[in-house]
Design an enzyme around this catalytic site. Structure first.
Site, mmCIF file in Angstrom:
data_model
loop_
_atom_site.group_PDB
_atom_site.id
_atom_site.type_symbol
_atom_site.label_atom_id
_atom_site.label_comp_id
_atom_site.label_asym_id
_atom_site.label_seq_id
_atom_site.Cartn_x
_atom_site.Cartn_y
_atom_site.Cartn_z
ATOM 1 N N TYR A 34 0.785 -1.233 0.000
ATOM 2 C CA TYR A 34 0.000 0.000 0.000
ATOM 3 C C TYR A 34 0.819 1.285 0.000
ATOM 4 O O TYR A 34 1.721 1.454 0.831
ATOM 5 C CB TYR A 34 -0.948 0.036 1.222
ATOM 6 C CG TYR A 34 -2.005 1.085 1.036
ATOM 7 C CD1 TYR A 34 -3.186 0.789 0.374
ATOM 8 C CD2 TYR A 34 -1.779 2.390 1.434
ATOM 9 C CE1 TYR A 34 -4.130 1.765 0.127
ATOM 10 C CE2 TYR A 34 -2.719 3.383 1.189
ATOM 11 C CZ TYR A 34 -3.896 3.058 0.541
ATOM 12 O OH TYR A 34 -4.819 4.029 0.287
ATOM 13 N N LYS A 93 6.974 8.805 0.888
ATOM 14 C CA LYS A 93 7.249 9.175 2.278
ATOM 15 C C LYS A 93 8.639 8.714 2.731
ATOM 16 O O LYS A 93 9.327 9.410 3.464
ATOM 17 C CB LYS A 93 6.188 8.575 3.206
ATOM 18 C CG LYS A 93 4.779 8.918 2.816
ATOM 19 C CD LYS A 93 4.517 10.403 2.848
ATOM 20 C CE LYS A 93 3.122 10.680 2.308
ATOM 21 N NZ LYS A 93 2.557 11.925 2.751
ATOM 22 N N HIS A 111 6.230 17.913 4.515
ATOM 23 C CA HIS A 111 4.937 17.344 4.117
ATOM 24 C C HIS A 111 4.006 18.510 3.757
ATOM 25 O O HIS A 111 3.129 18.879 4.537
ATOM 26 C CB HIS A 111 4.389 16.538 5.305
ATOM 27 C CG HIS A 111 3.215 15.668 4.973
ATOM 28 N ND1 HIS A 111 2.352 15.195 5.943
ATOM 29 C CD2 HIS A 111 2.766 15.149 3.801
ATOM 30 C CE1 HIS A 111 1.420 14.449 5.386
ATOM 31 N NE2 HIS A 111 1.645 14.396 4.095
ATOM 32 N N ASP A 133 1.620 17.248 -1.860
ATOM 33 C CA ASP A 133 1.945 16.431 -0.675
ATOM 34 C C ASP A 133 3.337 16.696 -0.094
ATOM 35 O O ASP A 133 3.508 16.657 1.108
ATOM 36 C CB ASP A 133 1.826 14.940 -1.030
ATOM 37 C CG ASP A 133 1.684 14.055 0.206
ATOM 38 O OD1 ASP A 133 0.815 14.355 1.043
ATOM 39 O OD2 ASP A 133 2.450 13.081 0.343
ATOM 40 N N ARG A 139 -7.817 5.852 -2.614
ATOM 41 C CA ARG A 139 -7.034 6.913 -3.259
ATOM 42 C C ARG A 139 -7.071 6.817 -4.772
ATOM 43 O O ARG A 139 -7.324 5.751 -5.346
ATOM 44 C CB ARG A 139 -5.585 6.815 -2.795
ATOM 45 C CG ARG A 139 -5.471 6.934 -1.270
ATOM 46 C CD ARG A 139 -4.333 7.777 -0.837
ATOM 47 N NE ARG A 139 -4.399 8.064 0.584
ATOM 48 C CZ ARG A 139 -3.982 9.203 1.116
ATOM 49 N NH1 ARG A 139 -3.475 10.136 0.366
ATOM 50 N NH2 ARG A 139 -4.069 9.410 2.416
HETATM 51 P P1 GTP Z 1 -2.836 13.067 2.360
HETATM 52 O O1 GTP Z 1 -2.804 12.736 0.920
HETATM 53 O O2 GTP Z 1 -3.206 11.916 3.222
HETATM 54 O O3 GTP Z 1 -1.586 13.706 2.839
HETATM 55 O O4 GTP Z 1 -4.096 14.071 2.594
HETATM 56 P P2 GTP Z 1 -4.334 15.607 2.228
HETATM 57 O O5 GTP Z 1 -3.756 16.477 3.283
HETATM 58 O O6 GTP Z 1 -3.951 15.881 0.837
HETATM 59 O O7 GTP Z 1 -5.931 15.743 2.393
HETATM 60 P P3 GTP Z 1 -7.074 15.917 1.278
HETATM 61 O O8 GTP Z 1 -7.001 17.225 0.572
HETATM 62 O O9 GTP Z 1 -7.095 14.709 0.438
HETATM 63 O O10 GTP Z 1 -8.370 15.968 2.185
HETATM 64 C C1 GTP Z 1 -8.718 14.916 3.045
HETATM 65 C C2 GTP Z 1 -10.178 15.015 3.399
HETATM 66 O O11 GTP Z 1 -10.458 16.297 3.974
HETATM 67 C C3 GTP Z 1 -11.084 14.873 2.211
HETATM 68 O O12 GTP Z 1 -12.146 14.010 2.546
HETATM 69 C C4 GTP Z 1 -11.598 16.256 1.960
HETATM 70 O O13 GTP Z 1 -12.882 16.241 1.415
HETATM 71 C C5 GTP Z 1 -11.556 16.909 3.335
HETATM 72 N N1 GTP Z 1 -11.310 18.374 3.224
HETATM 73 C C6 GTP Z 1 -10.305 18.952 2.521
HETATM 74 N N2 GTP Z 1 -10.395 20.317 2.580
HETATM 75 C C7 GTP Z 1 -11.453 20.597 3.349
HETATM 76 C C8 GTP Z 1 -12.063 21.824 3.784
HETATM 77 O O14 GTP Z 1 -11.637 22.932 3.469
HETATM 78 N N3 GTP Z 1 -13.155 21.703 4.612
HETATM 79 C C9 GTP Z 1 -13.652 20.489 4.978
HETATM 80 N N4 GTP Z 1 -14.714 20.461 5.765
HETATM 81 N N5 GTP Z 1 -13.117 19.313 4.571
HETATM 82 C C10 GTP Z 1 -12.031 19.356 3.779
HETATM 83 C C1 SPV Z 2 -0.229 10.381 3.691
HETATM 84 O O1 SPV Z 2 -0.611 9.503 4.459
HETATM 85 O O2 SPV Z 2 0.188 11.506 4.094
HETATM 86 C C2 SPV Z 2 -0.289 10.142 2.244
HETATM 87 C C3 SPV Z 2 -0.675 8.803 1.767
HETATM 88 O O3 SPV Z 2 0.015 11.047 1.472
HETATM 89 S S1 SPV Z 2 0.623 7.648 1.730
HETATM 90 O O4 SPV Z 2 1.298 7.770 0.458
HETATM 91 O O5 SPV Z 2 0.064 6.320 1.882
HETATM 92 O O6 SPV Z 2 1.563 7.942 2.788
HETATM 93 MN MN MN Z 3 0.443 13.020 2.666
#
Ligand code: GTP
Ligand code: SPV
Ligand code: MN
Length: 658
Positions: free
Chosen positions: A271, A280, A300, A347, A441
């Site tokens: 995964y 990462k 990050h 990211d 994802r």
């Molecule tokens: P990783 O890839 O794990 O590092 O995550 P990320 O930080 O890129 O988060 P991502 O933008 O994918 O958002 C994760 C979740 O948060 C999703 O389900 C989005 O819908 C929710 N989300 C993102 N931005 C907002 C926001 O401004 N408000 C709310 N309420 N939810 C949000």
């Molecule tokens: C995170 O967990 O912050 C990610 C997904 O961006 S992974 O690549 O699985 O770490």
């Molecule tokens: Mn991430």
């Protein structure tokens, strides 16, 4: 002594052509490495099923030979990153059932994992250095450090010895040459990943720059490469049933990093962050150590640009913990007229000051591995457009007509269409339970993002004007505030907290510390890391402003106080005006708050400014006390004095002025 050469007569591998039959009985000539005789090891015969082993740089031959010896694959496949290669491997995975073609989409595939292998496994992620305190701070007695886990190389050797020997038996070892960052950029770094899972090859092609040019670069210079070794830990004959055509070994997962040797060994999981080792493991954990040594930062963070209606462009880097909104912000569709957003990365950011004192950032990745649930044409139309083609989806649900579905797409999906959940069950919109895994994802090339910045691959990087920290803070924490200065901002980053999410194995919604959004990704002593951040401030350098944001504050009914997503441009507008020096702030004990009315709210409906920016005294008294305790317990004597002073000053302000 001449350098060790695994291809030298007697000591080494000789490559010869042999006649072989494939499973269909077709005969062909294949290259075989004969007599790979490494010092102290026996002999092994392994066919090179694709590529020219002899043409590889010696140090790469050596790296491969050593791990062929260890893992005993049935063949070696030297990847070239070509389209034909992707087609060949996709075909194999389709035939095996690991991938399903999504007929409604263009060159898109669905993969459902073993339900026991769905996220990063933080509890089994380790950093190995001879000296413990190179990796972790002097944690207070009786406390468990959470900023990285250390294991001695000796102890880790035992763990790896019970896993890697013979781990690729009956499987092909793929050799992936890749660059993190644009190929040839002075800011980029090279890696080579060995893996026995072709899903990893297909994903790495998207997430990193896979190319045979890497071999030339390594061969022509004395530049080194990060050694990445990955095995799913499912040698043939199989010891247990493969679930969903996703071979893995969840009970034995281990992700081991050797920052001194610039090496990663990952076992048991296929995964994301566990297996796509450029991400990462390399671009954050190993790179943060390289960055410390070389005077830059590996973080990050998303990277985006915003252009206001007057045409002025600014660049922002933002550190939010996993699943806290980076991808969404990086691809934000502004709700205010005249604003433009462009995406550089979603990211990871590698940042360094240039000779003119400007902080410059590159995105070391080439693709997005984004959280699917919550993404839809309202919240993130740009991500929806980006993953329309050439995308591998993992653990989402599938509609009968070969489309994708996840939580958040209800309004865009025919309510009657039969859906297969990520677990393979029949399901319909409106039915109980979740159709997609919360950490499901999409993996797609950044180049097809409709708002990718024209300079996203600029070898010099883009100039950063502001750094944001943020997390999921359901209570107490205002929508936005500005740090008083660099040192205060570093303290705010060090005190970052967020609700846990499905990106790792944590269950329940507890508020956890996630300093700088780097808790799971620290590659060295966190106290030294904070000092390194503080040391970034030097005369002649233009320090970016630092802000803290929180899109996730809830009202008493549990609803978000702020609509988020595209509306976040309103907060960005305020931050940009601050970068231009507009006086639109109100000092508070925790930082500079927006003056009432200085964030444009027109057209939003009722927004409770008071509640969104309130600073409950009890909450903040407890918060700073707890943060101080946390940093003391976690860093001990490694906590920089400046951070200590910042914490004390903040506590004093809260207790006296709030
Ligand atoms: P990783 O890839 O794990 O590092 O995550 P990320 O930080 O890129 O988060 P991502 O933008 O994918 O958002 C994760 C979740 O948060 C999703 O389900 C989005 O819908 C929710 N989300 C993102 N931005 C907002 C926001 O401004 N408000 C709310 N309420 N939810 C949000
Ligand atoms: C995170 O967990 O912050 C990610 C997904 O961006 S992974 O690549 O699985 O770490
Ligand atoms: Mn991430």
């Amino acid at each position: 002594m001449p350098p060790y050469n695994p291809l030298m007569e007697n000591k080494t591998a000789r490559v010869s052509k042999r006649r072989r039959c494939d499973s269909m009985g077709t005969e062909s000539l294949v290259e075989e490495i004969d007599d790979v005789t490494l010092p102290g090891l026996g002999i092994v015969h392994v066919p090179v099923v694709k590529g020219d082993f002899n043409a590889l740089p010696l140090k790469v031959q050596e790296f491969i030979a050593e791990h062929v010896k260890l893992c005993r694959p049935k063949g070696i496949y030297l990847c070239d990153g070509s389209e034909e290669e992707a087609e060949e491997l996709t075909e194999k995975l389709l035939n095996r059932g690991t991938l399903v073609k999504l007929d409604k989409m263009d060159n898109c595939y669905l993969c459902r994992t073993d339900p026991a292998d769905v996220a990063r496994v933080e509890s089994q992620t380790f950093i190995c250095t001879d000296e413990k305190y190179k990796t972790v701070p002097h944690v207070a007695e009786g406390f468990k450090g959470i900023m990285g886990q250390w294991k001695s190389p000796e102890d880790m050797a035992d763990v790896l010895d019970s896993r890697f020997p013979g781990s690729m038996k009956g499987r092909v070892m793929y050799v992936i040459p890749f660059s993190m960052g644009p190929i040839g950029s002075p800011l980029s770094k090279i890696g080579v990943e060995l893996t026995d899972f072709n899903y990893v090859v297909l994903s790495m092609r998207i997430m990193a720059r896979v190319s045979t040019k890497i071999w030339d670069m390594l061969g022509n210079t004395d530049s080194d490469f990060v050694k990445c070794v990955h095995s799913i830990g499912a040698p043939r004959p199989l010891q247990k049933k493969v679930i969903n055509h996703w071979p893995c070994n969840p009970g034995k997962i281990i992700v081991a990093h050797y920052p001194d040797e610039r090496k990663v060994m990952s076992y048991g999981s296929g995964y994301g962050g566990n297996s796509l080792l450029g991400k990462k493991c390399f671009a954050l954990r190993i790179a943060s150590r390289i960055a410390k040594d070389e005077g830059w930062l590996a973080e990050h963070m998303l990277i985006m640009s915003v252009t206001n209606p007057a045409g002025q462009e600014k660049f922002i880097a933002a550190a939010f913990p996993s699943a806290c909104g980076k991808t969404n912000m990086a691809m934000l569709t502004p709700s205010l007229p005249g604003w433009k957003v462009k995406c550089i990365g979603d990211d990871i950011a590698w940042l360094r000051f240039d000779k003119d004192g400007r902080l410059r950032a590159i995105n070391p990745e080439a693709g997005f591995f984004g959280v699917a649930p919550g993404t839809n044409n309202k919240t993130n139309p740009v991500a929806m457009a980006t993953c329309e083609k050439n995308t591998i989806f993992t653990n989402v649900a599938m509609t009968e007509d070969g489309g994708v579905f996840w939580e958040g797409l209800e309004k865009e999906t025919d309510r009657n269409i039969p859906i297969t959940t990520w677990r393979g069950d029949k399901w319909k919109v409106g039915q109980e339970g979740k159709a997609a895994h919360p950490n499901s994802r999409f993996c797609c090339p950044a180049s097809q993002c409709p708002i990718i910045h024209p300079a996203w691959e600029d070898p010099e990087g883009v100039p950063i004007d502001a750094i944001l920290f943020g997390g999921r803070r359901p209570a107490g924490v205002p929508l936005v505030f500005e740090a008083f200065n660099w040192e205060h901002g570093v303290m705010l980053g060090a005190s970052l907290k967020s609700e846990s999410t499905a990106a790792a194995e944590h269950t329940g919604k507890t508020i956890m510390h996630d300093p700088m959004a780097m808790r799971p990704f620290m590659g060295y002593n966190f106290g030294d890391y904070l000092q390194h951040w503080l040391d970034m401030k030097q005369p002649g350098r233009q320090m970016p402003k630092i802000f803290h944001v929180n899109w996730f504050r809830l009202n008493e009914h549990g609803d978000f106080l702020w609509p988020g997503f595209g509306q976040n441009i309103r907060v960005i507008d305020w931050m940009c005006r601050r970068m231009d020096g507009e006086n639109i702030v109100e000092p508070s004990p925790i930082g500079l708050l927006p003056e009432e009315g200085s964030i444009p709210l027109q057209g939003l409906g009722p927004i409770d400014w008071e509640e969104m920016f309130s600073l409950p005294k009890d909450y903040w008294m407890e918060d700073i006390k707890e943060s101080k305790q946390f940093l003391h317990d976690q860093c001990g004597c490694d906590l920089p004095d400046v951070i200590e002073q910042q914490l004390n000053a903040q506590q004093e302000r809260i207790s006296e002025n709030l």
